[in-house]
Design a protein around this motif. Structure first.
Motif, short mmCIF file in Angstrom:
data_model
loop_
_atom_site.label_atom_id
_atom_site.label_comp_id
_atom_site.label_asym_id
_atom_site.label_seq_id
_atom_site.Cartn_x
_atom_site.Cartn_y
_atom_site.Cartn_z
N GLU A 18 17.92 -5.21 27.26
CA GLU A 18 16.91 -5.76 26.20
C GLU A 18 15.74 -6.02 26.79
OE1 GLU A 18 18.47 -7.07 22.61
OE2 GLU A 18 20.02 -5.06 22.28
N ILE A 19 16.26 -7.10 27.74
CA ILE A 19 14.82 -7.80 27.96
C ILE A 19 14.05 -6.93 29.12
CG2 ILE A 19 13.79 -9.52 29.72
CD1 ILE A 19 16.28 -11.90 28.17
N LEU A 20 14.94 -6.12 29.82
CA LEU A 20 14.83 -5.57 31.62
C LEU A 20 14.04 -4.31 30.70
CD1 LEU A 20 17.37 -5.89 33.66
CD2 LEU A 20 15.06 -7.11 33.40
N ARG A 21 15.05 -3.97 30.01
CA ARG A 21 14.25 -2.64 29.31
C ARG A 21 11.91 -2.78 28.87
NH1 ARG A 21 16.43 -1.77 23.27
NH2 ARG A 21 14.75 -3.18 22.85
N ASP A 22 12.50 -3.69 28.70
CA ASP A 22 10.29 -3.87 28.65
C ASP A 22 9.81 -4.36 29.07
OD1 ASP A 22 11.24 -3.18 25.54
OD2 ASP A 22 11.26 -5.97 25.05
N HIS A 23 10.58 -5.38 30.05
CA HIS A 23 9.66 -4.53 31.49
C HIS A 23 10.66 -5.33 32.24
CE1 HIS A 23 9.81 -9.58 30.60
NE2 HIS A 23 10.05 -9.20 29.55
N PRO A 24 10.84 -5.34 33.69
CA PRO A 24 11.65 -5.56 35.08
C PRO A 24 11.12 -7.20 35.24
CG PRO A 24 9.77 -4.04 35.71
CD PRO A 24 9.40 -4.55 34.62
N ALA A 25 12.13 -7.65 35.28
CA ALA A 25 12.31 -9.66 35.77
C ALA A 25 13.04 -9.86 36.62
CB ALA A 25 12.20 -10.58 33.83
N THR A 26 12.76 -11.27 36.48
CA THR A 26 13.53 -11.90 38.22
C THR A 26 15.05 -12.46 37.27
OG1 THR A 26 12.72 -13.54 37.88
CG2 THR A 26 11.23 -12.45 39.51
N ALA A 27 15.37 -13.25 38.01
CA ALA A 27 16.80 -13.55 37.25
C ALA A 27 16.57 -15.10 36.80
CB ALA A 27 17.93 -13.82 38.48
N GLY A 28 15.97 -16.13 37.93
CA GLY A 28 14.73 -16.65 36.92
C GLY A 28 14.02 -16.76 35.67
N GLU A 29 13.70 -15.98 35.55
CA GLU A 29 13.44 -15.22 33.99
C GLU A 29 13.95 -15.29 33.09
OE1 GLU A 29 8.66 -13.26 36.02
OE2 GLU A 29 11.02 -12.18 35.57
N LEU A 30 15.12 -13.94 33.14
CA LEU A 30 16.45 -14.39 32.49
C LEU A 30 16.84 -14.55 32.54
CD1 LEU A 30 16.88 -10.80 33.87
CD2 LEU A 30 16.11 -10.30 32.11
N ALA A 31 16.80 -16.42 32.80
CA ALA A 31 17.51 -17.01 32.66
C ALA A 31 16.79 -18.48 31.50
CB ALA A 31 17.99 -18.48 33.98
N ASP A 32 15.25 -18.59 31.73
CA ASP A 32 14.44 -18.70 31.08
C ASP A 32 14.35 -18.21 29.57
OD1 ASP A 32 13.85 -20.66 33.03
OD2 ASP A 32 11.55 -19.29 33.09
N ALA A 33 15.15 -16.90 29.29
CA ALA A 33 14.69 -16.11 28.01
C ALA A 33 16.15 -16.38 27.14
CB ALA A 33 14.95 -14.94 28.96
N LEU A 34 17.05 -16.65 28.16
CA LEU A 34 18.54 -17.04 27.64
C LEU A 34 19.50 -18.73 27.92
CD1 LEU A 34 19.48 -13.49 29.45
CD2 LEU A 34 19.68 -13.48 27.20
N PRO A 35 20.02 -18.47 26.45
CA PRO A 35 20.82 -19.44 26.61
C PRO A 35 22.51 -19.38 27.68
CG PRO A 35 21.79 -18.36 25.49
CD PRO A 35 20.74 -17.80 25.76
N ILE A 36 21.92 -19.31 28.59
CA ILE A 36 22.84 -18.72 30.10
C ILE A 36 21.86 -19.98 31.05
CG2 ILE A 36 24.34 -17.66 31.49
CD1 ILE A 36 24.08 -15.86 28.95
N ALA A 37 22.62 -20.42 32.34
CA ALA A 37 22.30 -21.64 33.20
C ALA A 37 21.95 -20.07 34.53
CB ALA A 37 23.46 -22.22 33.63
#
Length: 105
Positions: A18-37
């Motif tokens: 869902e996040i990537l559907r809106d825009h490309p992202a790095t693993a770090g950006e995804l980690a910041d948006a999720l409650p996961i390390a």
């Protein structure tokens, strides 16, 4: 299609998509948006990549992930028969509601 369904079975991976559907992202950006390390996000990205749902490209020192919507085509085709079934049922429900409204007036 089984790999796609297995990848989509996890809620965190669906959130990543869902996040990537809106825009490309790095693993770090995804980690910041999720409650996961970050290591967990990397594992989820590996599963999504192996299922063909995301692609990755190098941008200087960063790896940027994007959705591959074409990977969902086979799943969409499979679901089409079920959509038709539900559409028929919803049309019948609409007809019954309209009949009930006419009887009341």
């Amino acid at each position: 299609m089984d790999a796609v369904l297995q990848a989509l079975a996890d809620g965190s991976r669906r959130t990543v998509l869902e996040i990537l559907r809106d825009h490309p992202a790095t693993a770090g950006e995804l980690a910041d948006a999720l409650p996961i390390a970050r290591p967990g996000v990397s594992r989820h990205l590996r599963v999504l990549r192996e299922a063909g749902l995301v692609s990755v490209h190098q941008d200087a020192q960063r790896r940027v992930y994007s959705v591959r919507p074409e990977a969902l085509v086979e799943l969409d085709d499979w679901l089409e028969n079920y959509r038709a079934l539900w559409q028929h049922r919803l049309d019948a429900l609409h007809t019954e509601i309209a009949r009930g409204n006419r009887r009341r007036t």
